[in-house]
Design a protein around this motif. Structure first.
Motif, PDB file in Angstrom:
ATOM      1  N   MET A  11      -3.988  -9.007  19.295  1.00 16.33           N
ATOM      2  CA  MET A  11      -4.548  -7.999  18.392  1.00 16.33           C
ATOM      3  C   MET A  11      -3.719  -6.722  18.430  1.00 16.33           C
ATOM      4  SD  MET A  11      -6.764  -5.048  18.132  1.00 16.33           S
ATOM      5  CE  MET A  11      -7.138  -4.937  19.836  1.00 16.33           C
ATOM      6  N   LYS A  12      -3.350  -6.277  19.613  1.00 10.54           N
ATOM      7  CA  LYS A  12      -2.539  -5.059  19.737  1.00 10.54           C
ATOM      8  C   LYS A  12      -1.182  -5.221  19.072  1.00 10.54           C
ATOM      9  CE  LYS A  12      -4.663  -3.453  24.051  1.00 10.54           C
ATOM     10  NZ  LYS A  12      -4.449  -3.235  25.492  1.00 10.54           N
ATOM     11  N   LYS A  87      -7.277  -0.585   9.774  1.00 10.28           N
ATOM     12  CA  LYS A  87      -6.204  -1.473  10.252  1.00 10.28           C
ATOM     13  C   LYS A  87      -6.682  -2.329  11.429  1.00 10.28           C
ATOM     14  CE  LYS A  87      -2.807   0.101   7.602  1.00 10.28           C
ATOM     15  NZ  LYS A  87      -3.073  -0.186   6.223  1.00 10.28           N
ATOM     16  N   ILE A  88      -7.504  -1.751  12.280  1.00  6.76           N
ATOM     17  CA  ILE A  88      -8.033  -2.515  13.418  1.00  6.76           C
ATOM     18  C   ILE A  88      -8.950  -3.634  12.935  1.00  6.76           C
ATOM     19  CG2 ILE A  88      -9.674  -2.392  15.363  1.00  6.76           C
ATOM     20  CD1 ILE A  88      -6.946  -1.478  16.188  1.00  6.76           C
ATOM     21  N   ASP A  89      -9.877  -3.308  12.028  1.00  4.16           N
ATOM     22  CA  ASP A  89     -10.811  -4.322  11.534  1.00  4.16           C
ATOM     23  C   ASP A  89     -10.073  -5.475  10.853  1.00  4.16           C
ATOM     24  OD1 ASP A  89     -12.828  -2.721  12.491  1.00  4.16           O
ATOM     25  OD2 ASP A  89     -13.653  -2.192  10.528  1.00  4.16           O
ATOM     26  N   ILE A  90      -9.104  -5.165  10.008  1.00  7.38           N
ATOM     27  CA  ILE A  90      -8.387  -6.237   9.325  1.00  7.38           C
ATOM     28  C   ILE A  90      -7.548  -7.048  10.307  1.00  7.38           C
ATOM     29  CG2 ILE A  90      -6.392  -4.850   8.580  1.00  7.38           C
ATOM     30  CD1 ILE A  90      -8.057  -7.792   6.719  1.00  7.38           C
ATOM     31  N   LEU A 118     -13.799  -7.429  20.621  1.00  3.63           N
ATOM     32  CA  LEU A 118     -12.637  -6.576  20.336  1.00  3.63           C
ATOM     33  C   LEU A 118     -13.037  -5.407  19.435  1.00  3.63           C
ATOM     34  CD1 LEU A 118      -9.815  -9.222  19.745  1.00  3.63           C
ATOM     35  CD2 LEU A 118      -9.928  -7.557  21.609  1.00  3.63           C
ATOM     36  N   ALA A 119     -13.883  -5.692  18.450  1.00  4.99           N
ATOM     37  CA  ALA A 119     -14.332  -4.638  17.531  1.00  4.99           C
ATOM     38  C   ALA A 119     -15.152  -3.581  18.267  1.00  4.99           C
ATOM     39  CB  ALA A 119     -15.143  -5.250  16.394  1.00  4.99           C
ATOM     40  N   ASP A 125     -17.802   2.582  15.026  1.00  3.85           N
ATOM     41  CA  ASP A 125     -19.184   2.282  15.410  1.00  3.85           C
ATOM     42  C   ASP A 125     -19.762   1.037  14.736  1.00  3.85           C
ATOM     43  OD1 ASP A 125     -19.250   4.435  17.120  1.00  3.85           O
ATOM     44  OD2 ASP A 125     -20.258   5.771  15.703  1.00  3.85           O
ATOM     45  N   LYS A 126     -19.506   0.863  13.467  1.00  6.92           N
ATOM     46  CA  LYS A 126     -20.100  -0.249  12.723  1.00  6.92           C
ATOM     47  C   LYS A 126     -19.177  -1.460  12.604  1.00  6.92           C
ATOM     48  CE  LYS A 126     -23.168   2.763  10.171  1.00  6.92           C
ATOM     49  NZ  LYS A 126     -23.661   3.209   8.878  1.00  6.92           N
ATOM     50  N   SER A 127     -18.013  -1.386  13.208  1.00  5.15           N
ATOM     51  CA  SER A 127     -17.030  -2.472  13.072  1.00  5.15           C
ATOM     52  C   SER A 127     -17.546  -3.807  13.587  1.00  5.15           C
ATOM     53  CB  SER A 127     -15.738  -2.118  13.797  1.00  5.15           C
ATOM     54  OG  SER A 127     -15.077  -1.069  13.152  1.00  5.15           O
TER      55      SER A 127
END
Length: 145
Positions: A11-12, A87-90, A118-119, A125-127
């Motif tokens: 992910m990173k 970008k993190i969520d996608i 991970l989210a 907060d809502k990811s």
């Protein structure tokens, strides 16, 4: 080898690829070079617990199949466009979607659980709820196929 740590590193690195517009080969090469120069100073960069085969498969797999993966994700976004997601969520959605489509040995529920975790750590907060909802809808259709 630790799949959870491997997924987190994937992910990173995928996030890095997205931000810096780098290809997977360059990111993997840099990771290995940095590991050699760091001499295992940091626990999170220690590659001995990382499943490198998995890591390379995910990075290259998402890179090569990104359009297909993104179109699958877009199908499950309600009132959202993929380019509006963080970008993190996608990145998290891409990894899990890749696993759904191409990693038959990983149980889909495990993929979702790890994506949500991970989210919780890296997302907003809502990811976690958002990602769980998207992947929950996706898994229903994947299981039908």
């Amino acid at each position: 080898m630790n799949r959870k740590k491997s997924r987190e590193l994937a992910m990173k690195l995928l996030f890095q690829m997205t931000i810096n517009k780098e290809d997977s080969s360059k990111v993997i090469e840099n990771l290995k070079e940095n590991q050699e120069t760091e001499s295992n100073k940091k626990e999170d960069t220690n590659l001995k617990d990382i499943d490198m085969d998995y890591l390379v498969r995910v990075l290259k797999g998402v890179e090569v199949n990104r359009d297909l993966i993104d179109s699958k994700i877009q199908n499950y976004l309600k009132k959202w466009k993929i380019d509006r997601l963080s970008k993190i969520d996608i990145t998290i959605l891409r990894i899990c979607s890749y696993e759904f489509l191409y990693e038959e040995d990983i149980p889909k529920n495990v993929s979702i659980n790890e994506a949500v975790e991970l989210a919780k750590v890296y997302g907003e907060d809502k990811s976690a709820n958002f990602i769980n909802g998207v992947l929950g809808s996706m898994i229903k259709d994947v299981n039908k196929a």
